[in-house]
Design an enzyme around this catalytic site. Structure first.
Site, PDB file in Angstrom:
ATOM      1  CG  ASP A 109      -4.071 -56.587  -5.262  1.00 35.28           C
ATOM      2  OD1 ASP A 109      -3.990 -57.063  -6.419  1.00 35.28           O
ATOM      3  OD2 ASP A 109      -5.112 -56.106  -4.794  1.00 35.28           O
ATOM      4  CE  LYS A 146      -8.966 -58.359  -9.217  1.00 30.85           C
ATOM      5  NZ  LYS A 146      -9.064 -57.210  -8.353  1.00 30.85           N
ATOM      6  CD  GLN A 201     -11.478 -55.097  -6.767  1.00 29.61           C
ATOM      7  OE1 GLN A 201     -11.060 -56.227  -6.963  1.00 29.61           O
ATOM      8  NE2 GLN A 201     -11.087 -54.069  -7.508  1.00 29.61           N
TER       9      GLN A 201
END
Ligand code: NAD
Length: 295
Positions: free
Chosen positions: A120, A53, A97
Site C-alpha cells: 500500500d 482486491k 484494510q
C-alpha cells in the site's frame, strides 16, 4: 472538446501486462506472487474493497488471500500475525484494510509492516522516501493517477497543478510525485482561501475531498486536466465524485466516477505486489523488461 479518461480501460491494459508477468514469475519461483489482505471485522465498505482486491488479483493468476479477523482482536495479536508474514519468504506483500476498530492504532499497525512488503506504500519508510525519490513501493492511488496522466500523453513538466486534499494516502504523496515530475504544485485543504481562483489558475486539478458540493465544473480553465478521486454516496445510493464530470465543458480531460481513479488504485496494488515479489526474489530485470523503470 472534453475527453473522458477511461480508468477501467487503462487499468485493464495494466492488468493484462501483469498477467503475463505473473506467468513469468511462476516459471521462475514455481509459485505466483502472494498478497495477504488483512480485514478486521465486517465493516461494509471494507468487505467490498477487500473482495474487489481478491477478485482482481485472482483473475490474473495472483495468489491473494483475505485474512478475516474478529472485530475484537487485540493489537498484540494482529502485530504477531504481521510479523510472521514479514518473515515468511512466501508472502510477497501485505496490507491491512482501513478503517480499523477503535482498540487498534492504525498508524502503529501500518508501520509494523516491513517496508519491502508494504504494497500500500503507507509505512513511514515508503512515504518518507517520496521526498528523496528513493521509495520502492509508493501509495496506490497517486501511482494510479500518474498512470492515467501517462495514458493521455500530456507532458507534466511545467504544469501548474492543484491538489485538493492533504491526506497521507492521496494528497501529500501525490503532491510530492507531481513535484518530482516537474509540476509547480499547490496543495489546498479545508482551510484554503480562494479555492475558486486557485482552480481557475490551474492546468491540472486533482480533487480528493470526499464532498460533491465544493467544486463547480465551470471553474476549470479551458483545456484543464481534471482528476477526480472523490467517492461520495448520495442519499438515493448513487456513487458520484467530487466533480460533476459531464458538466466540465471547458476542460480538456476529466476522469469519471465511477470508472476513473478507482480501478487504477486496485491495479496499482497488484502491480506493487508484483514489484515487491521481483525485488525480494532477484527478478528486477524481469520487472524492468515489462514495465521499464519502477515509477
Ligand atoms: P480525507 O478525509 O483524509 O481528506 C480529505 C481532504 O479534503 C482533507 O485534506 C481536507 O482538508 C480536504 N477538504 C475537505 N473539505 C474541503 C473543502 N471544502 N475545500 C478544500 N479542501 C477540503 O480523505 P482521503 O482519504 O484523502 O479521501 C478523499 C476522497 O477520496 C474520499 O471521497 C475517498 O473515499 C476517496 N478516495 C478514493 C480512492 C480511489 O481509489 N478512488 C482512494 C482513496 C480515497
Amino acid at each position: 472538446m472534453m475527453h473522458i479518461i477511461n480508468g477501467k480501460e487503462v487499468a485493464q491494459s495494466t492488468l493484462l501486462k501483469l498477467e503475463t508477468m505473473i506467468r513469468c514469475i511462476e516459471a521462475s519461483l514455481y509459485r505466483a506472487p502472494k498478497l495477504h489482505v488483512y480485514r478486521v471485522g465486517e465493516h461494509p465498505a471494507s468487505m467490498i474493497y477487500t473482495q474487489n482486491k481478491l477478485n482482481t488479483g485472482r483473475k490474473i493468476g495472483m495468489d491473494v488471500e483475505i485474512i478475516a479477523l474478529p472485530e475484537e482482536i487485540t493489537e498484540d495479536a494482529l502485530m504477531h500475525l504481521i510479523k510472521k508474514d514479514n518473515n515468511d519468504p512466501k508472502v510477497d506483500g501485505l496490507i491491512v484494510q482501513l478503517p480499523l476498530p477503535d482498540q487498534l492504532d492504525a498508524y502503529r499497525i501500518t508501520n509494523a509492516i516491513v517496508s519491502h512488503k508494504d504494497v500500500d506504500g503507507l509505512t513511514d519508510g515508503n512515504l518518507g522516501g517520496l521526498v528523496s525519490q528513493s521509495s520502492l513501493l509508493k501509495p496506490c492511488t497517486p501511482l494510479g493517477i500518474l498512470e492515467l496522466l501517462k495514458s493521455i500523453h500530456c507532458p507534466l513538466r511545467g504544469l501548474d497543478a492543484l491538489v485538493i486534499g492533504k491526506s497521507c494516502i492521496v494528497g501529500k504523496p501525490l503532491a510530492l510525485s507531481l513535484m518530482s515530475c516537474g509540476c509547480t504544485v499547490t496543495v489546498a485543504h479545508k482551510a484554503t482561501k480562494q479555492l475558486k481562483e486557485k482552480v481557475q489558475a490551474s492546468d491540472l486539478v486533482v480533487s480528493a475531498i470526499g464532498n460533491p458540493n465544493v467544486i463547480q465544473p465551470q471553474w476549470f480553465k479551458k483545456h484543464a486536466i481534471v482528476i477526480d478521486v472523490g467517492i461520495n454516496r448520495l442519499d438515493h445510493g448513487a456513487i458520484v465524485g467530487d466533480v460533476d464530470y459531464q458538466q466540465c465543458k471547458q476542460a480538456g480531460f476529466v476522469t469519471p466516477v465511477p470508472g476513473g481513479v478507482g480501478p487504477m488504485t486496485v491495479a496499482m496494488l497488484i502491480k506493487n505486489t508484483v514489484l515487491a515479489c521481483c525485488h525480494q526474489h532477484d527478478l528486477m530485470d524481469l520487472y524492468y523488461e515489462h514495465f521499464g523503470e519502477a515509477l
